[in-house]
Design an enzyme around this catalytic site. Structure first.
Site, PDB file in Angstrom:
ATOM      1  CD  GLU A  91     -19.146  26.318 -24.631  1.00  0.00           C
ATOM      2  OE1 GLU A  91     -18.659  27.023 -23.886  1.00  0.00           O
ATOM      3  OE2 GLU A  91     -19.943  25.244 -24.661  1.00  0.00           O
ATOM      4  CB  CYS A 117     -16.173  23.445 -24.221  1.00  0.00           C
ATOM      5  SG  CYS A 117     -17.818  22.699 -23.972  1.00  0.00           S
TER       6      CYS A 117
END
Length: 170
Positions: A91, A117
């Site tokens: 991500e 993330c």
């Protein structure tokens, strides 16, 4: 065990002048995230991610791997402690690789994002997440997934959980 994500919200993908449904776009970009995951050299957990603009015309790919320039030597990848410390998540790489401002975009991930993330995703002003639901009872990732859900809720992100479980029940 599958835990349904927080609120499902109808996708807000712009498809003006096209016959492609939001569900079809989601399936296409999720498959692209799966392809990106296959490029990871992580022998245990391969994660791919795609960040897509609201008009579905621009996208950025990422997969989990060591920082740029760091050797992907097998002995380093097999060292669990070192791998955990060095690994940059898919991500984050998709956001960092983006040539466009990701604010308002959708992020597709092959695994539910961890809390670290999730914080970056929220701060980047991404507005929508599409991924498998995180197993909140997972012994290693459950607490992280719970925190990520909280971050997404407080940041006002839409979360669309796909009706699949990632390999390993994650």
């Amino acid at each position: 065990m599958i835990v349904e994500p927080l609120d499902f919200v109808a996708p807000s993908i712009a498809t003006e002048g096209e016959n492609t449904s939001a569900e079809e776009w989601d399936a296409r970009f999720y498959k692209l995230a799966e392809q990106a995951a296959s490029w990871s050299k992580d022998p245990i957990r391969r994660v791919g991610s795609v960040v897509v603009t609201p008009d579905c015309r621009s996208f950025s790919l990422g997969y989990n791997g060591f920082p740029r320039g760091y050797p992907d030597a097998k002995e380093l990848l097999m060292d669990e402690e070192l791998r955990q410390m060095l690994m940059v998540h898919g991500e984050i790489n998709a956001i960092l690789n983006s040539p466009f401002d990701v604010a308002g975009s959708t992020l597709y991930a092959t695994k539910f994002p961890c809390h670290k993330c999730a914080g970056v995703i929220a701060n980047a002003r991404i507005s929508r997440i599409v991924s498998p639901p995180g197993n909140l009872d997972h012994p290693k990732w459950g607490t992280s997934y719970k925190l990520a859900h909280d971050i997404f809720r407080w940041a006002g992100l839409e979360v669309k959980g796909l009706g699949i479980i990632a390999p390993g029940g994650e």
